[in-house]
Design a protein around this motif. Structure first.
Motif, PDB file in Angstrom:
ATOM      1  N   ALA A 158       0.826  -1.211   0.000  1.00  0.00           N
ATOM      2  CA  ALA A 158       0.000   0.000   0.000  1.00  0.00           C
ATOM      3  C   ALA A 158       0.853   1.251   0.000  1.00  0.00           C
ATOM      4  N   ILE A 159       1.966   1.207   0.733  1.00  0.00           N
ATOM      5  CA  ILE A 159       2.857   2.370   0.788  1.00  0.00           C
ATOM      6  C   ILE A 159       3.625   2.513  -0.517  1.00  0.00           C
ATOM      7  N   MET A 160       4.096   1.389  -1.057  1.00  0.00           N
ATOM      8  CA  MET A 160       4.821   1.442  -2.329  1.00  0.00           C
ATOM      9  C   MET A 160       3.953   2.026  -3.430  1.00  0.00           C
ATOM     10  N   ARG A 161       2.695   1.630  -3.472  1.00  0.00           N
ATOM     11  CA  ARG A 161       1.798   2.127  -4.519  1.00  0.00           C
ATOM     12  C   ARG A 161       1.552   3.622  -4.367  1.00  0.00           C
ATOM     13  N   ALA A 162       1.404   4.071  -3.133  1.00  0.00           N
ATOM     14  CA  ALA A 162       1.203   5.501  -2.903  1.00  0.00           C
ATOM     15  C   ALA A 162       2.449   6.285  -3.303  1.00  0.00           C
ATOM     16  N   MET A 163       3.617   5.746  -2.986  1.00  0.00           N
ATOM     17  CA  MET A 163       4.866   6.400  -3.395  1.00  0.00           C
ATOM     18  C   MET A 163       4.972   6.477  -4.909  1.00  0.00           C
ATOM     19  N   PHE A 164       4.595   5.384  -5.577  1.00  0.00           N
ATOM     20  CA  PHE A 164       4.685   5.390  -7.034  1.00  0.00           C
ATOM     21  C   PHE A 164       3.783   6.458  -7.629  1.00  0.00           C
ATOM     22  N   GLU A 165       2.580   6.597  -7.099  1.00  0.00           N
ATOM     23  CA  GLU A 165       1.684   7.629  -7.604  1.00  0.00           C
ATOM     24  C   GLU A 165       2.285   9.014  -7.389  1.00  0.00           C
ATOM     25  N   SER A 166       3.054   9.173  -6.313  1.00  0.00           N
ATOM     26  CA  SER A 166       3.692  10.460  -6.039  1.00  0.00           C
ATOM     27  C   SER A 166       4.795  10.779  -7.040  1.00  0.00           C
ATOM     28  N   LEU A 167       5.453   9.748  -7.559  1.00  0.00           N
ATOM     29  CA  LEU A 167       6.593   9.977  -8.449  1.00  0.00           C
ATOM     30  C   LEU A 167       6.248   9.838  -9.925  1.00  0.00           C
ATOM     31  N   ARG A 168       5.073   9.313 -10.226  1.00  0.00           N
ATOM     32  CA  ARG A 168       4.730   8.998 -11.607  1.00  0.00           C
ATOM     33  C   ARG A 168       4.958  10.178 -12.549  1.00  0.00           C
ATOM     34  N   HIS A 169       4.623  11.377 -12.102  1.00  0.00           N
ATOM     35  CA  HIS A 169       4.736  12.563 -12.957  1.00  0.00           C
ATOM     36  C   HIS A 169       6.168  12.845 -13.376  1.00  0.00           C
ATOM     37  N   SER A 170       7.141  12.324 -12.633  1.00  0.00           N
ATOM     38  CA  SER A 170       8.545  12.615 -12.930  1.00  0.00           C
ATOM     39  C   SER A 170       9.138  11.678 -13.971  1.00  0.00           C
ATOM     40  N   LEU A 171       8.400  10.672 -14.391  1.00  0.00           N
ATOM     41  CA  LEU A 171       8.902   9.712 -15.365  1.00  0.00           C
ATOM     42  C   LEU A 171       8.711  10.242 -16.782  1.00  0.00           C
ATOM     43  N   THR A 172       9.733  10.094 -17.585  1.00  0.00           N
ATOM     44  CA  THR A 172       9.655  10.438 -18.999  1.00  0.00           C
ATOM     45  C   THR A 172       9.586   9.144 -19.782  1.00  0.00           C
ATOM     46  N   GLY A 173       8.409   8.828 -20.306  1.00  0.00           N
ATOM     47  CA  GLY A 173       8.213   7.541 -20.953  1.00  0.00           C
ATOM     48  C   GLY A 173       8.361   7.593 -22.459  1.00  0.00           C
ATOM     49  N   GLY A 174       8.475   6.435 -23.024  1.00  0.00           N
ATOM     50  CA  GLY A 174       8.449   6.281 -24.469  1.00  0.00           C
ATOM     51  C   GLY A 174       7.072   5.779 -24.875  1.00  0.00           C
ATOM     52  N   LEU A 175       7.023   4.985 -25.917  1.00  0.00           N
ATOM     53  CA  LEU A 175       5.757   4.430 -26.372  1.00  0.00           C
ATOM     54  C   LEU A 175       5.342   3.276 -25.462  1.00  0.00           C
ATOM     55  N   PRO A 176       4.093   3.250 -25.002  1.00  0.00           N
ATOM     56  CA  PRO A 176       3.644   2.138 -24.161  1.00  0.00           C
ATOM     57  C   PRO A 176       3.530   0.851 -24.960  1.00  0.00           C
TER      58      PRO A 176
END
Length: 256
Positions: A158-176
């Motif tokens: 539960a904590i890991m998932r909340a942390m991931f949601e907090s950092l998601r915006h900082s990821l620069t992705g390519g094509l899914p």
């Protein structure tokens, strides 16, 4: 650049699951599937996952091995208040940085715990490599952190998932990565040669064959994955045509 641009690079990631409790079987990992799915939605392709023990040199060596190989590295586990929570100090050592008591992390913990509740053990959760960027933890306050391309997250799901949601915006992705699944009542051996030929024609499409038994009868699920939707569609059509030519009636499903 738009998501449909063929020039967009593939962004890769590795997950390090850290903890003796995972390797012993006492704790069942619940983080890998979540990270794989959510990273793909962010345009980041999970290429590798490793489960490693709470051994300092193993953690240090593994972090250093993968952070130069992948665009992003995510670690889970080992950032709690007990003596065997050693991930933070090991990541600091991997980067050749001092481990500090992060002032902002201390401030957050002080605001969270009642007077007298912030003991020395809990203060260990404020330790980060010098220069690390904190990752918010809206569940239990004690933050994760990012240093370079390494994101250090909690092991509690539960904590890991909340942390991931907090950092998601900082990821620069390519094509899914897109996925399509075709099921057949044929055993995989009956179509192995034809499937290999399709794979040769569509090298950029991952094609996996997964046998199953339902009601005592064999069958096969063919999973096709690619970033190029058009090529994925063509490969899927070839798989369906191959199954039809072998006398079956293929069915496309949503699940892999």
């Amino acid at each position: 650049m738009s998501d449909s641009s063929p020039e967009r690079k593939t962004v890769t990631a590795c997950v390090l699951i850290i903890g003796n409790e995972i390797l012993s079987g006492r704790t069942k990992d619940a983080n890998l599937a979540f990270l794989a799915e959510q990273l793909n939605l962010s345009g980041v392709r999970l290429m590798e996952a490793r489960v490693i023990p709470d051994v300092p040199q193993t953690i240090i060596d593994t972090v250093n091995a993968v952070r130069g190989q992948f665009d992003y590295v995510f670690t889970t586990g080992g950032i709690g208040p007990t003596h065997d929570d050693i991930t933070s100090e090991c990541v600091a050592a991997a980067f050749g940085l001092p481990l500090i008591r992060n002032p902002e992390a201390v401030r957050r913990l002080q605001a969270h715990y009642p007077p007298g509740g912030l003991n020395e053990a809990r203060l260990r959760m404020a330790n980060t490599p010098e220069g690390a960027e904190l990752i918010d933890n809206p569940v239990s306050i004690a933050p994760g952190f990012r240093i370079g391309n390494v994101f250090v997250l909690a092991g509690v799901p539960a904590i890991m998932r909340a942390m991931f949601e907090s950092l998601r915006h900082s990821l620069t992705g390519g094509l899914p990565m897109q996925s399509r699944t075709v099921t057949s009542t044929l055993p995989e051996g009956a179509m192995a040669a034809e499937l290999s030929a399709i794979q040769d024609r569509f090298a950029e499409v991952e094609i996996g064959s997964y046998p199953f038994f339902r009601m005592g009868k064999p069958g096969t699920a063919i999973v096709l994955r690619a970033t190029d939707v058009a090529r994925l569609a063509l490969a899927t059509d070839d798989v369906k045509a191959m199954m039809t030519g072998l006398g079956d009636s293929p069915v496309e499903t949503d699940a892999e």
